[in-house]
Design a protein around this motif. Structure first.
Motif, PDB file in Angstrom:
ATOM      1  N   UNK A   1       0.813  -1.217   0.000  1.00  0.00           N
ATOM      2  CA  UNK A   1       0.000   0.000   0.000  1.00  0.00           C
ATOM      3  C   UNK A   1       0.847   1.268   0.000  1.00  0.00           C
ATOM      4  N   UNK A   2       2.129   1.154   0.314  1.00  0.00           N
ATOM      5  CA  UNK A   2       3.017   2.320   0.300  1.00  0.00           C
ATOM      6  C   UNK A   2       3.506   2.666  -1.100  1.00  0.00           C
ATOM      7  N   UNK A   3       3.307   1.785  -2.074  1.00  0.00           N
ATOM      8  CA  UNK A   3       3.723   2.036  -3.448  1.00  0.00           C
ATOM      9  C   UNK A   3       2.532   2.534  -4.263  1.00  0.00           C
ATOM     10  N   UNK A   4       2.714   3.659  -4.927  1.00  0.00           N
ATOM     11  CA  UNK A   4       1.666   4.249  -5.751  1.00  0.00           C
ATOM     12  C   UNK A   4       2.141   4.293  -7.196  1.00  0.00           C
ATOM     13  N   UNK A   5       1.286   3.840  -8.098  1.00  0.00           N
ATOM     14  CA  UNK A   5       1.598   3.897  -9.522  1.00  0.00           C
ATOM     15  C   UNK A   5       1.280   5.303 -10.023  1.00  0.00           C
ATOM     16  N   UNK A   6       2.311   6.053 -10.398  1.00  0.00           N
ATOM     17  CA  UNK A   6       2.134   7.424 -10.864  1.00  0.00           C
ATOM     18  C   UNK A   6       1.869   7.500 -12.363  1.00  0.00           C
ATOM     19  N   UNK A   7       2.567   6.676 -13.121  1.00  0.00           N
ATOM     20  CA  UNK A   7       2.478   6.741 -14.577  1.00  0.00           C
ATOM     21  C   UNK A   7       2.662   5.345 -15.162  1.00  0.00           C
ATOM     22  N   UNK A   8       1.958   5.066 -16.260  1.00  0.00           N
ATOM     23  CA  UNK A   8       2.134   3.797 -16.962  1.00  0.00           C
ATOM     24  C   UNK A   8       1.069   2.773 -16.668  1.00  0.00           C
ATOM     25  N   UNK A   9      -0.142   3.216 -16.378  1.00  0.00           N
ATOM     26  CA  UNK A   9      -1.234   2.294 -16.058  1.00  0.00           C
ATOM     27  C   UNK A   9      -1.417   1.225 -17.142  1.00  0.00           C
ATOM     28  N   UNK A  10      -1.299   1.614 -18.416  1.00  0.00           N
ATOM     29  CA  UNK A  10      -1.511   0.664 -19.506  1.00  0.00           C
ATOM     30  C   UNK A  10      -0.241   0.420 -20.325  1.00  0.00           C
ATOM     31  N   UNK A  11       0.901   0.908 -19.843  1.00  0.00           N
ATOM     32  CA  UNK A  11       2.162   0.755 -20.576  1.00  0.00           C
ATOM     33  C   UNK A  11       3.101  -0.198 -19.838  1.00  0.00           C
ATOM     34  N   UNK A  12       4.123  -0.659 -20.538  1.00  0.00           N
ATOM     35  CA  UNK A  12       5.123  -1.529 -19.907  1.00  0.00           C
ATOM     36  C   UNK A  12       6.070  -0.735 -19.027  1.00  0.00           C
ATOM     37  N   UNK A  13       6.331   0.516 -19.413  1.00  0.00           N
ATOM     38  CA  UNK A  13       7.190   1.384 -18.617  1.00  0.00           C
ATOM     39  C   UNK A  13       6.333   2.111 -17.582  1.00  0.00           C
ATOM     40  N   UNK A  14       6.667   1.911 -16.308  1.00  0.00           N
ATOM     41  CA  UNK A  14       5.869   2.444 -15.215  1.00  0.00           C
ATOM     42  C   UNK A  14       6.732   3.271 -14.276  1.00  0.00           C
ATOM     43  N   UNK A  15       6.066   4.127 -13.518  1.00  0.00           N
ATOM     44  CA  UNK A  15       6.753   4.921 -12.513  1.00  0.00           C
ATOM     45  C   UNK A  15       5.987   4.772 -11.200  1.00  0.00           C
ATOM     46  N   UNK A  16       6.667   4.225 -10.191  1.00  0.00           N
ATOM     47  CA  UNK A  16       6.080   4.053  -8.864  1.00  0.00           C
ATOM     48  C   UNK A  16       6.720   5.045  -7.916  1.00  0.00           C
ATOM     49  N   UNK A  17       5.953   5.450  -6.898  1.00  0.00           N
ATOM     50  CA  UNK A  17       6.488   6.306  -5.845  1.00  0.00           C
ATOM     51  C   UNK A  17       6.218   5.648  -4.506  1.00  0.00           C
ATOM     52  N   UNK A  18       7.226   5.694  -3.640  1.00  0.00           N
ATOM     53  CA  UNK A  18       7.100   5.150  -2.297  1.00  0.00           C
ATOM     54  C   UNK A  18       6.615   6.258  -1.369  1.00  0.00           C
ATOM     55  N   UNK A  19       5.506   6.054  -0.717  1.00  0.00           N
ATOM     56  CA  UNK A  19       4.937   7.062   0.210  1.00  0.00           C
ATOM     57  C   UNK A  19       5.508   6.904   1.599  1.00  0.00           C
TER      58      UNK A  19
END
Length: 83
Positions: A65-83
Motif C-alpha cells: 500500500x506504500x507504493x503508488x503507480x504514478x504513470x504507466x497504467x496501460x504501458x510496460x514502462x511504469x513509474x512508482x512512488x514510495x509514500x
C-alpha cells in the motif's frame, strides 16, 4: 523464487522506474535502471499492475500500500512512488 534486496531504495518519496513484462513464465525482478519485473499475471483489468506492485514491495521490504503507480497504467514502462 529469490528476489534482489531493493531495501536501499526504500526511502520515502523515492521514485522507481520499472519495465514490466506480464504473462511471464515466473515472477522475477532484476535490479537496474529501470528495474525489470516479470509477473505471471495477465495485463487485464490491472492484474499485472497489482502483481508488479506486490512483488516490488516484497523486494523492498515495505507494505504494498506504500507504493503508488504514478504513470504507466496501460504501458510496460511504469513509474512508482514510495509514500
Amino acid at each position: 523464487m529469490s528476489l534482489p534486496d531493493l531495501s536501499p531504495r526504500a526511502e520515502p518519496g523515492a521514485r522507481l522506474a520499472v519495465r514490466a513484462t506480464p504473462r511471464a513464465k515466473r515472477d522475477a525482478i532484476e535490479d537496474g535502471d529501470p528495474i525489470r519485473v516479470w509477473v505471471t499475471a495477465p495485463a487485464d483489468q490491472g492484474r499485472a499492475n497489482e502483481a508488479v506492485r506486490k512483488l516490488l514491495a516484497k523486494a523492498m521490504g515495505v507494505a504494498p500500500t506504500r507504493l503508488t503507480l504514478l504513470r504507466g497504467q496501460t504501458a510496460r514502462d511504469k513509474l512508482f512512488q514510495l509514500d
